[in-house]
Design an enzyme around this catalytic site. Structure first.
Site, mmCIF file in Angstrom:
data_model
loop_
_atom_site.group_PDB
_atom_site.id
_atom_site.type_symbol
_atom_site.label_atom_id
_atom_site.label_comp_id
_atom_site.label_asym_id
_atom_site.label_seq_id
_atom_site.Cartn_x
_atom_site.Cartn_y
_atom_site.Cartn_z
ATOM 1 N N ASP A 208 -16.588 12.382 -19.597
ATOM 2 C CA ASP A 208 -17.282 11.586 -18.501
ATOM 3 C C ASP A 208 -18.634 11.969 -18.310
ATOM 4 O O ASP A 208 -19.205 13.109 -17.779
ATOM 5 C CB ASP A 208 -16.466 11.805 -17.202
ATOM 6 N N GLU B 288 -21.027 9.937 -17.027
ATOM 7 C CA GLU B 288 -21.375 9.183 -15.736
ATOM 8 C C GLU B 288 -21.468 7.717 -16.282
ATOM 9 O O GLU B 288 -22.222 8.020 -17.454
ATOM 10 C CB GLU B 288 -22.642 9.645 -15.027
ATOM 11 N N ASN B 289 -21.022 6.827 -15.616
ATOM 12 C CA ASN B 289 -21.027 5.320 -16.144
ATOM 13 C C ASN B 289 -20.291 5.066 -17.359
ATOM 14 O O ASN B 289 -20.818 4.346 -18.382
ATOM 15 C CB ASN B 289 -22.590 4.807 -15.944
ATOM 16 N N GLY C 33 -17.615 11.820 -10.516
ATOM 17 C CA GLY C 33 -18.799 12.423 -9.716
ATOM 18 C C GLY C 33 -18.886 11.674 -8.415
ATOM 19 O O GLY C 33 -19.477 12.336 -7.446
ATOM 20 N N ASP C 34 -18.720 10.475 -8.288
ATOM 21 C CA ASP C 34 -18.895 9.715 -6.898
ATOM 22 C C ASP C 34 -17.638 9.715 -6.207
ATOM 23 O O ASP C 34 -17.458 8.945 -5.075
ATOM 24 C CB ASP C 34 -19.399 8.460 -7.336
ATOM 25 N N HIS D 65 15.836 9.450 -5.357
ATOM 26 C CA HIS D 65 16.167 8.118 -4.992
ATOM 27 C C HIS D 65 15.244 7.330 -4.311
ATOM 28 O O HIS D 65 14.343 7.621 -3.669
ATOM 29 C CB HIS D 65 17.369 8.185 -4.359
ATOM 30 N N ASP E 194 13.674 12.463 -0.262
ATOM 31 C CA ASP E 194 14.418 11.557 -1.259
ATOM 32 C C ASP E 194 14.834 12.440 -2.491
ATOM 33 O O ASP E 194 15.728 11.983 -3.269
ATOM 34 C CB ASP E 194 13.697 10.567 -1.879
ATOM 35 N N HIS F 146 27.427 8.237 -10.605
ATOM 36 C CA HIS F 146 27.137 7.429 -11.764
ATOM 37 C C HIS F 146 27.903 5.994 -11.692
ATOM 38 O O HIS F 146 29.009 6.272 -11.465
ATOM 39 C CB HIS F 146 27.275 8.114 -13.103
ATOM 40 N N LEU G 34 22.439 5.821 -12.073
ATOM 41 C CA LEU G 34 22.728 6.694 -11.323
ATOM 42 C C LEU G 34 22.038 6.118 -9.877
ATOM 43 O O LEU G 34 21.255 5.745 -9.686
ATOM 44 C CB LEU G 34 21.801 8.060 -11.510
ATOM 45 N N ASP H 14 33.400 10.074 -9.935
ATOM 46 C CA ASP H 14 32.030 9.730 -10.061
ATOM 47 C C ASP H 14 30.966 10.482 -9.542
ATOM 48 O O ASP H 14 29.761 10.736 -9.766
ATOM 49 C CB ASP H 14 31.913 8.251 -9.845
#
Length: 520
Positions: free
Chosen positions: A238, A240-241, A318-319, A437, A456, A484, A489, A509
């Site tokens: 990188d 820049e630009n 950078g910005d 999940h 979760d 399962h 799952l 299960d």
């Protein structure tokens, strides 16, 4: 609680300053044209100093980067009371004392507020402020990326969108066309195509000030200049630009298809600031470095010579373009361009550090243990919980299965992200990704630090509902269990409107055998 720059840190810094001066004098006496081999056991910044290109920045969350370093690696702040503490090394030149973080953050959550520079330059990184392309960032969750390095349980830095670190007032970093080198150890499994997961030299005002005003390693799947070959992720510059793979921007190397999903990658950039830059990468677990480009600076105006400003950025552009994701374990910046021999010696040291090694514990639900989860239903006793295309599925795994399948079916038990009395399951081959999940279905996803993700991805073990094995209740849906159904799952209840809530064979299960891992 300790502060960032206590007396002991200043004393250690003074000692490092003396060592740096001695190393530099030694290099001068030996002759710049004849770099000497590093001493046995030398760490990256010792190697670079011996080659006459000393580190001006050395950042790591997992280990010391000088053989003599015995100071803090990073600082964490806990949510419960706002208190802060520094996390150091277990011994001089050693690995991070992650147990200190676990103790300090027990019962609450912590974020990483500062990453210390181990060099005598004190180029420490703090959470990045607002820039031309992004609002002020937030600190990364301190527990998002647990890994084993050198047999030690430590933490890396996992960047999600909106996170980043910076120092706009540095010492010794290249400016206005001066030469420099840099590397970072990152991960090919936690990437995206957004701008910009960078580590290196950037603007001092957090804005895009023009071509050539940056000189930073970029790692991700964003192809700025077409064509790029393969799917990435690629090591790019990188400047820049633009994210450059060559002087033309686009890749001129058809064999550079990216690193693929390597869990640990060495990414390296060096630039003489005038007319030449080079890009390299390697597997941080084995082997050497591959050079993907070595040639002239970009042909567009503004890059010859470069106009670096000397700030250091980690995790953003950078910005402060901060839509990227990425992982960071260690990285350095040097004064001057390191020799290829020094780069190779550093890569050998990184490999010897032991990224992603076995945890040392298997087959139990103790945090840090590596396991596989086998179904106990009569139909499926050779089937295991695994991830495939990001989804959690049930799949047959045998001794003749591929290495990829075995890795996908191996999990590392972690303290529950939402409750230490429960557990979370981190992917063995996708560091920082967990089984969680979403809409009742299970997926492998990177931990983003949110309370929702933590809940979760947390499961509470109980005696198996069938009378054998272990059942795992969802932390935030405690009447639903890991199940399962049709080889997918879910978190499922015993009876309900969805097919996966069927009472038929439900108790079998949701009962699992905690087994030795398929991938050690």
């Amino acid at each position: 609680m300790s502060s960032p720059h206590t007396g002991p840190r200043r004393l250690r810094s003074a000692a490092l300053s003396v060592l740096a001066v001695c190393a530099t004098l030694a290099a001068l006496l030996l002759g710049a044209g004849a770099p000497q081999a590093a001493a046995a056991g030398s760490l990256p910044c010792d190697i670079y100093a011996s080659a006459g290109t000393p580190c001006v920045a050395a950042h790591s969350l997992v280990r010391a980067l000088y053989g003599s370093y015995n100071g803090p690696l990073y600082q964490v702040r806990r949510a419960s009371d706002g208190a802060r503490t520094d996390i150091g090394v277990l011994s001089a030149g050693g690995y991070a004392d992650a147990a200190a973080q676990d103790s300090f953050c027990s019962g609450t959550t912590c974020i990483i507020t500062e990453i210390y520079d181990q060099s005598a330059r004190h180029n420490d990184l703090t959470v990045e402020g607002a820039g031309g392309a992004g609002a002020a960032d937030v600190g990364a969750p301190a527990d998002a990326l647990p890994v084993t390095v050198g047999g030690h349980q430590v933490y890396g830095l996992e960047i999600s969108a909106g996170m980043g670190y910076r120092n706009d007032s540095t010492s010794g970093v290249a400016v206005n066309g001066q030469a420099e080198g840099m590397y970072m150890v990152t991960s090919g499994t936690h990437v995206n195509n957004r701008c910009c997961f960078d580590y290196g030299n950037a603007e001092t005002n957090n804005k895009d000030t023009g071509n050539g005003h940056m000189d930073a390693i970029n790692f991700g799947t964003e192809c700025w200049f077409s064509p790029c070959y393969g799917q990435g992720p690629w090591v790019q510059a990188d400047l820049e630009n633009g994210l450059f793979q060559s002087d033309a921007g686009y890749s001129k190397n058809t064999s550079d298809t990216g690193t693929g999903p390597l869990p640990f990658v060495t990414a390296l950039l060096k630039n003489n600031g005038q007319n030449h830059f080079a890009l390299k990468y390697g597997n941080a677990q084995s082997g050497g470095l591959t050079t993907t480009y070595s040639g002239g600076e970009p042909t567009t105006s503004g890059y010859t010579p470069m106009h670096q400003e000397g700030a250091i950025v980690l995790g953003t552009g950078g910005d402060n373009s901060n839509g990227s994701i990425g992982s960071f374990f260690e990285g350095v910046m040097t004064s001057g361009i390191p020799t290829d021999a020094a780069d190779n010696a550093v890569q050998a040291d990184i490999v010897s550090a032991g990224y992603g090694g076995a945890t040392g514990s298997t087959g139990t639900l103790k945090p840090g243990s590596e396991i596989s989860l086998r179904a106990t239903t009569s139909c499926c006793t050779s089937d295991y919980v695994r991830h495939q295309d990001d989804a959690g599925v049930l799949s047959p795994i045998t001794p003749s299965s591929s290495g990829l399948d075995k890795n996908d079916a191996t999990w590392i038990v972690r303290r529950g992200l939402a409750s230490s009395s429960c557990v979370s399951f981190e992917s063995r081959n996708y560091p920082g990704d967990y089984l969680r999940h979403y809409n009742y279905k299970l997926y492998r996803q990177p931990m983003d630090g949110t309370a929702q993700f933590r809940a979760d991805a947390t499961f509470c073990p109980q005696t198996g509902k069938s009378g054998t094995g272990t059942s795992f209740a969802s932390y935030n849906y405690p009447t639903r269990y890991l199940r399962h159904y049709a080889y997918n799952l879910y978190i499922a209840s015993d009876g309900g409107s969805s097919d996966f809530d069927s009472s038929t064979s439900w108790t079998d299960d949701v009962s699992w055998a905690v087994s030795s891992p398929w991938a050690p």
